[in-house]
Design an enzyme around this catalytic site. Structure first.
Site, PDB file in Angstrom:
ATOM      1  N   CYS A 100       0.899  -1.089   0.023  1.00 43.31           N
ATOM      2  CA  CYS A 100      -0.004   0.072  -0.003  1.00 43.31           C
ATOM      3  C   CYS A 100       0.918   1.092  -0.103  1.00 43.31           C
ATOM      4  CB  CYS A 100      -0.967   0.075   1.355  1.00 43.31           C
ATOM      5  SG  CYS A 100      -2.062   1.359   1.457  1.00 43.31           S
ATOM      6  N   HIS A 142      -9.153  -3.782  -1.360  1.00 46.07           N
ATOM      7  CA  HIS A 142      -8.227  -3.114  -0.586  1.00 46.07           C
ATOM      8  C   HIS A 142      -8.486  -1.538  -0.735  1.00 46.07           C
ATOM      9  CE1 HIS A 142      -3.742  -2.094   0.083  1.00 46.07           C
ATOM     10  NE2 HIS A 142      -4.279  -0.973  -0.266  1.00 46.07           N
ATOM     11  N   GLU A 143      -8.935  -1.282  -1.776  1.00 50.02           N
ATOM     12  CA  GLU A 143      -9.339   0.200  -1.895  1.00 50.02           C
ATOM     13  C   GLU A 143     -10.834   0.506  -1.061  1.00 50.02           C
ATOM     14  OE1 GLU A 143      -7.316   2.217  -2.963  1.00 50.02           O
ATOM     15  OE2 GLU A 143      -5.998   0.503  -3.911  1.00 50.02           O
ATOM     16  N   HIS A 146      -9.840   1.068   2.363  1.00 48.62           N
ATOM     17  CA  HIS A 146      -9.447   2.590   2.609  1.00 48.62           C
ATOM     18  C   HIS A 146     -10.501   3.474   3.000  1.00 48.62           C
ATOM     19  CE1 HIS A 146      -5.150   2.560   1.815  1.00 48.62           C
ATOM     20  NE2 HIS A 146      -5.275   2.189   0.839  1.00 48.62           N
TER      21      HIS A 146
HETATM   22 NI    NI Z   1      -3.573   1.253  -0.059  1.00 47.39          NI
END
Ligand code: NI
Length: 182
Positions: A100, A142-143, A146
């Site tokens: 990341c 993953h995004e 966030h």
């Molecule tokens: Ni990331």
């Protein structure tokens, strides 16, 4: 055009839930998306979420033809999603290595659902719905994390599979060997 600094783990913006985007404010959205595009390209990211450059808003982007950070992965179309949502289609969890831009120099093996359907609005205001699997599904999750204020280290199950890239190089040698360009 602006390449922004990337917020790093420890910055409180990265651990709060980002807010829904008001789609009527299109100039503002356009500017954020421009900054995200320039920043993601500059840092060779496979994806980027708005909070990583300091906007706590539900906007993400991902995709690449070839990514030197993930040299063995198949291309993913460049995708921008505003107010994305996801549905799990295949709830089998598979572990694989992630990194990341907000956690520089570190990789970890993270479990993700193998198949999902995501929806969202793109940069032109069109709806997008896609069923995706494997790395494409992983990058989205993953995004999406966030936007929920979750960084990948929080999902690592076994800390043998977590650490600095230079120390892990032997552990993940097979992933790096073929096609590594950088
Ligand atoms: Ni990331």
């Amino acid at each position: 055009m602006a390449i922004k600094g990337i917020l790093k783990m420890g910055n409180p913006v990265l651990t709060e839930r980002s807010k829904e985007v008001d789609l009527s404010n299109s100039d503002y959205i356009e500017r954020i998306i421009e900054d995200m595009t320039d920043t993601m390209k500059h840092y060779n990211g496979a994806g980027l979420a708005a909070p990583q450059i300091g906007y706590p808003l539900r906007i993400m982007m991902f995709g690449f033809d070839f990514n030197p950070r993930y040299p063995n992965e198949a291309p993913i179309p460049i995708t921008i999603l505003i107010n994305p949502q996801m549905k799990i289609i295949n709830d089998t969890l598979a572990e694989d290595w992630e990194g990341c831009l907000s956690v520089p120099g570190i990789r970890g093996k993270v479990p993700r659902y193998l198949g999902i359907e995501y929806t969202g609005v793109d940069e032109n205001g069109n709806s997008i719905t896609r069923k995706v699997e494997n790395f494409h599904a992983r990058v989205f999750q993953h995004e999406y994390d966030h936007l929920e204020g979750i960084l990948f280290p929080a999902r690592v199950k076994d800390f043998k599979n977590f650490g600095f890239e230079d120390e892990l190089r032997n552990v993940i040698a097979l992933k790096y060997r073929a096609g590594t360009k950088s």
